[in-house]
Design an enzyme around this catalytic site. Structure first.
Site, PDB file in Angstrom:
ATOM      1  N   MET A 136      35.751 -29.465  -2.632  1.00 11.61           N
ATOM      2  CA  MET A 136      36.975 -29.533  -1.841  1.00 11.61           C
ATOM      3  C   MET A 136      38.193 -29.677  -2.752  1.00 11.61           C
ATOM      4  O   MET A 136      38.725 -28.696  -3.239  1.00 11.61           O
ATOM      5  CB  MET A 136      36.869 -30.653  -0.803  1.00 11.61           C
ATOM      6  CG  MET A 136      35.847 -30.317   0.286  1.00 11.61           C
ATOM      7  SD  MET A 136      35.811 -31.496   1.647  1.00 11.61           S
ATOM      8  CE  MET A 136      34.759 -32.786   0.980  1.00 11.61           C
ATOM      9  N   CYS A 137      38.642 -30.896  -2.984  1.00 13.82           N
ATOM     10  CA  CYS A 137      39.918 -31.085  -3.691  1.00 13.82           C
ATOM     11  C   CYS A 137      39.860 -30.690  -5.157  1.00 13.82           C
ATOM     12  O   CYS A 137      40.846 -30.184  -5.703  1.00 13.82           O
ATOM     13  CB  CYS A 137      40.394 -32.517  -3.525  1.00 13.82           C
ATOM     14  SG  CYS A 137      40.745 -32.928  -1.791  1.00 13.82           S
ATOM     15  N   VAL A 138      38.734 -30.910  -5.827  1.00 14.27           N
ATOM     16  CA  VAL A 138      38.626 -30.483  -7.232  1.00 14.27           C
ATOM     17  C   VAL A 138      38.693 -28.967  -7.321  1.00 14.27           C
ATOM     18  O   VAL A 138      39.469 -28.401  -8.102  1.00 14.27           O
ATOM     19  CB  VAL A 138      37.337 -31.022  -7.874  1.00 14.27           C
ATOM     20  CG1 VAL A 138      37.105 -30.399  -9.240  1.00 14.27           C
ATOM     21  CG2 VAL A 138      37.384 -32.540  -7.982  1.00 14.27           C
TER      22      VAL A 138
END
Length: 200
Positions: free
Chosen positions: A131-133
């Site tokens: 997701m965010c990475v």
């Protein structure tokens, strides 16, 4: 992009060229501390601490991202789980940026801060891999930054079983697939210690 038959990831044949910034994604207490931590959180914390120490020593820019979750979520602003787990050293010019979406570049000053510092090459670490990475790494590539992603310095949770079509997917597999999905636009290296830092 590489074809499916060529592996764009892990362990370069030559030394990794230095990067000028470290982006630490959502290393918040809800995700890396206590009962709700991602699998092998202690190991992940060790790797990120190593990256932080060496980035600081070299004079590289350090930016920590902090996700503002929805009310009732583990990373809801103002709750203990929302706090970043590793201290931000503001005396060294480190920056803490809050965000509400997966990509740390979207709706934030991250690109502006990197450009002002003269950063062209950066490393990304933290949670969650898929997701965010991943979104932040892609966001960096889309903005023409060179991106290095150390394999052992990002993590996530197991994907639960879905009755009728999927067993549990282990966190390590999820992280590996997230790396693969980034293709050859991101340099995936085997170990955090492979990442080399320099001053912008």
């Amino acid at each position: 992009m590489s074809s499916a038959s060529s592996d764009p990831s892990v362990t370069p044949a030559r030394p990794v060229e230095p990067v000028q910034a470290l982006i630490v994604v959502d290393m918040q207490s809800a995700f890396v501390g206590g009962d709700g931590a991602v699998p092998h959180a202690d190991r992940l914390l060790d790797r990120v601490r190593d990256l932080l120490a060496r980035a600081r020593e070299s004079g590289a820019l350090v930016v920590q991202l902090q996700n503002d979750g929805e009310p009732g979520t583990p990373d809801e602003p103002g709750t203990p789980g929302w706090e970043v787990h590793l201290p931000v050293d503001t005396d060294r010019g480190e920056i803490l940026l809050r965000k509400t979406v997966d990509d740390g570049f979207e709706e934030s000053r991250l690109e502006e801060l990197l450009r002002e510092a003269g950063v062209k090459e950066l490393a990304v670490c933290g949670v969650m891999s898929e997701m965010c990475v991943s979104a932040t790494a892609r966001g960096a590539v889309e903005r023409d930054f060179r991106v290095v992603l150390p394999h052992d310095a990002h993590g996530t949770y197991d994907i639960p079983a879905a009755e009728g079509f999927s067993d549990v997917v282990p966190a390590a597999t999820v992280s590996r697939v997230a790396e693969w999905a980034l293709g050859d636009e991101v340099e995936v290296v085997a170990r955090a210690r492979d990442v080399v830092f320099s001053k912008p």
